[in-house]
Design a protein around this motif. Structure first.
Motif, mmCIF file in Angstrom:
data_model
loop_
_atom_site.group_PDB
_atom_site.id
_atom_site.type_symbol
_atom_site.label_atom_id
_atom_site.label_comp_id
_atom_site.label_asym_id
_atom_site.label_seq_id
_atom_site.Cartn_x
_atom_site.Cartn_y
_atom_site.Cartn_z
ATOM 1 N N ALA A 120 36.932 30.639 -13.174
ATOM 2 C CA ALA A 120 36.555 29.245 -13.386
ATOM 3 C C ALA A 120 36.223 28.267 -12.358
ATOM 4 O O ALA A 120 35.342 27.164 -11.920
ATOM 5 N N ILE A 121 37.389 28.142 -11.352
ATOM 6 C CA ILE A 121 37.837 27.220 -10.723
ATOM 7 C C ILE A 121 36.736 26.942 -9.061
ATOM 8 O O ILE A 121 36.210 26.084 -8.875
ATOM 9 N N GLU A 122 35.905 28.946 -9.236
ATOM 10 C CA GLU A 122 35.611 28.705 -7.273
ATOM 11 C C GLU A 122 33.595 28.588 -8.622
ATOM 12 O O GLU A 122 32.767 27.740 -7.680
ATOM 13 N N LEU A 123 33.950 28.861 -9.827
ATOM 14 C CA LEU A 123 32.486 28.084 -10.535
ATOM 15 C C LEU A 123 32.164 26.346 -10.801
ATOM 16 O O LEU A 123 31.614 26.105 -11.113
ATOM 17 N N GLY A 124 32.822 25.929 -11.046
ATOM 18 C CA GLY A 124 33.705 24.373 -11.005
ATOM 19 C C GLY A 124 33.220 24.470 -12.853
ATOM 20 O O GLY A 124 33.158 23.401 -12.588
ATOM 21 N N ILE A 125 33.238 25.318 -13.309
ATOM 22 C CA ILE A 125 33.521 25.703 -14.900
ATOM 23 C C ILE A 125 34.960 25.041 -15.622
ATOM 24 O O ILE A 125 36.162 25.277 -14.884
ATOM 25 N N ASP A 126 34.776 23.679 -16.618
ATOM 26 C CA ASP A 126 35.790 23.441 -17.124
ATOM 27 C C ASP A 126 36.827 24.165 -17.943
ATOM 28 O O ASP A 126 35.765 25.123 -18.051
#
Length: 272
Positions: free
Chosen positions: A2-8
């Motif tokens: 999720a961090i890699e994809l910029g997802i909260d």
């Protein structure tokens, strides 16, 4: 990821005040629950009007609970599937939006059945979300008279009981392969059995008929340990299980032929 994809995201350790404070700040139209492993508190449903969906890897109401894939394999099911249901306070009891069925092959194990569930479940979920968005889909209730529950697995469940039938033993091996692995003991060494089969076919039956062993021998007897034939183990009612892949404790996965060579397994010894 999720961090890699910029997802909260919210890392959930427990449903405390900190979690609920973060949850109410989120904006969303729906929630999809997949292999979550925790029971959602009723309070959470009151904090949003969003629709809640659960992707469950069984044909509900068969195998509600935590281990549907393992249960399907333990019971030797020939068909499995994925259900997309409403999330309600009672575990896996919500109305059904859609289901998809697929076959369970003899060589399927836990890992391969999980992959099938992901493949079919992903496609079904996208279809369901589109239909819900267009208000073209409603749920229907589960048949409460047909409910079957799956249960948490204990360490004791992993131990192979050679007094079981050949089919039951092979199904247990499939259900726990490749992880955590059904196991037995040989000369005090813990050995995971990761692939096995029930010998069958005319040629195989003719060969088995030629094997000479005392029918009163203890189940778990190594009837044959041959690099070509493999490892044959006696079980209930003088049936046999053919061992194909093993993992000795602390070692890598090896074939039955490699085990015979490396550990000098001989007919007449016992698996416990």
């Amino acid at each position: 990821r999720a961090i890699e994809l910029g997802i909260d995201f919210i890392q959930i350790e427990k449903f405390d005040h900190s979690f609920f404070d973060k949850f109410v700040e989120l904006e969303f139209d729906g929630v999809v629950v997949v292999s979550f492993g925790k029971i959602l508190p009723e309070r959470i449903f009151k904090l949003t009007t969003a629709r809640w969906l659960n992707v469950h890897p069984s044909l509900l109401p068969r195998y509600r609970g935590p281990t549907p894939i393992i249960s399907a394999l333990l019971n030797g099911d020939k068909v499995s599937g994925v259900s997309i249901i409403e999330v309600v306070p009672e575990v896996d009891a919500g109305g059904i939006y859609a289901q998809v069925k697929f076959g369970v092959e003899e060589d399927d194990n836990r890992d391969s059945l999980e992959q099938k569930s992901i493949k079919f479940g992903k496609s079904l979920l996208m279809t369901v979300l589109d239909l819900i968005e267009n208000e073209n889909l409603n749920s229907y209730p589960q048949d409460e008279e047909s409910v079957i529950y799956s249960h948490k697995i204990t360490k004791e469940d992993l131990k192979i009981n050679w007094d079981s039938s050949a089919a039951e033993i092979v199904n247990k091996i499939r259900a726990f392969s490749l992880r955590p692995g059904a196991y037995c003991l040989w000369k005090g060494l813990r050995i995971k059995i990761l692939k096995a089969s029930v010998p069958g076919g005319t040629a195989s039956n003719a060969y088995l008929d030629k094997l000479k062993f005392d029918e009163n021998e203890k189940n778990g007897l190594v009837v044959e340990a041959d690099k070509k034939t493999g490892i044959l183990i006696k079980c209930n009612k003088n049936e046999m299980v053919k061992i194909e892949k093993l993992q000795p404790q602390g070692r890598k996965v090896i074939s039955s032929a490699d085990f015979i060579n490396g550990y000098r397994l001989e007919a007449g010894e016992n698996f416990e």
